[in-house]
Scaffold this motif. Structure first.
Motif, PDB file in Angstrom:
ATOM      1  N   GLY A 156       3.661 -17.503  27.857  1.00  0.00           N
ATOM      2  CA  GLY A 156       4.619 -17.350  26.765  1.00  0.00           C
ATOM      3  C   GLY A 156       4.776 -18.665  26.036  1.00  0.00           C
TER       4      GLY A 156
ATOM      5  N   PHE B  14      10.004 -18.671  27.532  1.00  0.00           N
ATOM      6  CA  PHE B  14      10.133 -17.331  26.977  1.00  0.00           C
ATOM      7  C   PHE B  14       8.850 -16.601  27.339  1.00  0.00           C
ATOM      8  N   GLU B  15       8.965 -15.600  28.220  1.00  0.00           N
ATOM      9  CA  GLU B  15       7.756 -14.930  28.707  1.00  0.00           C
ATOM     10  C   GLU B  15       7.306 -13.834  27.753  1.00  0.00           C
ATOM     11  N   LYS B  16       5.989 -13.651  27.722  1.00  0.00           N
ATOM     12  CA  LYS B  16       5.400 -12.617  26.856  1.00  0.00           C
ATOM     13  C   LYS B  16       5.894 -11.237  27.298  1.00  0.00           C
TER      14      LYS B  16
ATOM     15  N   LYS C 189       8.876  -9.837  26.904  1.00  0.00           N
ATOM     16  CA  LYS C 189      10.293  -9.650  27.254  1.00  0.00           C
ATOM     17  C   LYS C 189      11.176  -9.764  26.027  1.00  0.00           C
ATOM     18  N   THR C 190      12.391  -9.260  26.157  1.00  0.00           N
ATOM     19  CA  THR C 190      13.335  -9.382  25.044  1.00  0.00           C
ATOM     20  C   THR C 190      14.472 -10.318  25.450  1.00  0.00           C
ATOM     21  N   TYR C 191      14.741 -11.263  24.579  1.00  0.00           N
ATOM     22  CA  TYR C 191      15.777 -12.271  24.831  1.00  0.00           C
ATOM     23  C   TYR C 191      16.812 -12.215  23.717  1.00  0.00           C
TER      24      TYR C 191
ATOM     25  N   PHE D 289       5.272 -12.957  19.052  1.00  0.00           N
ATOM     26  CA  PHE D 289       6.653 -13.426  19.221  1.00  0.00           C
ATOM     27  C   PHE D 289       7.414 -13.173  17.931  1.00  0.00           C
TER      28      PHE D 289
ATOM     29  N   GLN E 142       8.976  -3.061  19.972  1.00  0.00           N
ATOM     30  CA  GLN E 142       8.708  -4.035  21.047  1.00  0.00           C
ATOM     31  C   GLN E 142       8.037  -3.342  22.243  1.00  0.00           C
TER      32      GLN E 142
ATOM     33  N   THR F 127       7.134 -10.247  22.481  1.00  0.00           N
ATOM     34  CA  THR F 127       8.400 -10.886  22.860  1.00  0.00           C
ATOM     35  C   THR F 127       9.307 -10.886  21.640  1.00  0.00           C
TER      36      THR F 127
END
Ligand SMILES: Nc1ncnc2c1ncn2[C@@H]1O[C@H](COP(=O)(O)OP(=O)(O)OP(=O)(O)O)[C@@H](O)[C@H]1O
Length: 239
Positions: free
Chosen positions: A2, A25-27, A29-31, A146, A172, A178
């Motif tokens: 990420g 921030f990992e590929k 995932k949603t943050y 991203f 997503q 991400t």
């Protein structure tokens, strides 16, 4: 894999905004980035996109080209001389996608965002909500690895907001990219983020969202309990 922030610091002149942040921030995932006004959330998005450079530390893009990071800012940055269609089509023209493919892709997205009837309108003539959805469509259209969204639904009415949020998540899930969303809206955070980062001057507090796998979660008790937890954490952090 990420984007990793390694001991990143950033200031505007003498004003220190971000100090020694470490996070990956990992590929896929949603943050969500939550935090009080002026804490540096938009600045962090600018750093991730490469509009600003860290003054110390480094940002590592693992298996992702920096061009695969797309950002949709609050102030939308639309060109008043472009129509909605031209605005959303532009990134695909830059990528030299064939005309027919571009047309289908843009029109599908405009339908999903309820913009198809405004397709020929110039950006300067749109309402605040239409501008916001146009900017979001422009961010979504290239399907970036991203996607950084700065308060993406703040000027939308409640129904359009829920549809836009559902679209962000369904895109997503389809793309497994991400998404990092900055918001002040606690319900939006609980809906859009698997991982919530509460940002303060001292760094991040990281929370996992326990409701992501629940069906019909907007209606669930767990969802409301998580919103209450987020609200009280925000109050504590901002004290
Ligand atoms: N281009 C700039 N030049 C100088 N200072 C800036 C600039 N952009 C932002 N700042 C300052 O940096 C600080 C952080 O701003 P930023 O926009 O990142 O905060 P934020 O957490 O996104 O705020 P908000 O929630 O209100 O959008 C603020 O004090 C702001 O005034």
């Amino acid at each position: 894999m990420g984007i990793s922030l390694e001991d990143v610091s950033f200031s505007y002149g003498m004003e220190k905004i971000i100090e020694h942040i470490n996070f990956t921030f990992e590929k896929g995932k949603t943050y969500v980035l939550l935090g009080c006004s002026g804490v540096g959330k938009s600045t962090l998005l600018s750093l991730l996109k490469g509009f600003n450079q860290p003054e110390a530390g480094r940002i590592i893009y693992e298996e992702t080209a920096q061009e695969q990071v797309e950002v949709v800012f609050q102030d939308q940055q639309l060109f008043p001389w472009q129509t909605v269609f031209q605005t959303v089509e532009m990134p695909l023209r830059i990528k030299k996608m064939p005309k027919n493919e571009r047309k289908t892709k843009v029109e599908n997205l405009l339908k999903e965002l309820d913009l198809i009837n405004s397709s020929a309108k110039f950006s300067g003539k749109l309402s605040g909500g239409q501008k916001q959805r146009t900017a979001m469509a422009r961010g979504l259209v290239t399907e970036p690895d991203f996607l950084l969204l700065d308060e993406p639904t703040s000027s939308l009415d409640p129904q359009t907001k829920e549809r836009a949020q559902a679209l962000i998540l369904s895109e997503q899930k389809r793309r497994k990219n991400t998404v990092i969303t900055v918001t002040h809206d606690v319900e939006e955070s609980a809906f859009l983020g698997e991982i919530i980062l509460i940002m303060t001057a001292a760094g991040f507090s990281v929370l996992k969202n326990p409701t992501v796998h629940l069906p019909e979660r907007r209606e669930s008790v767990a969802f409301y309990e998580f919103c209450i937890e987020l609200r009280s954490l925000l109050k504590e952090e901002n004290r």
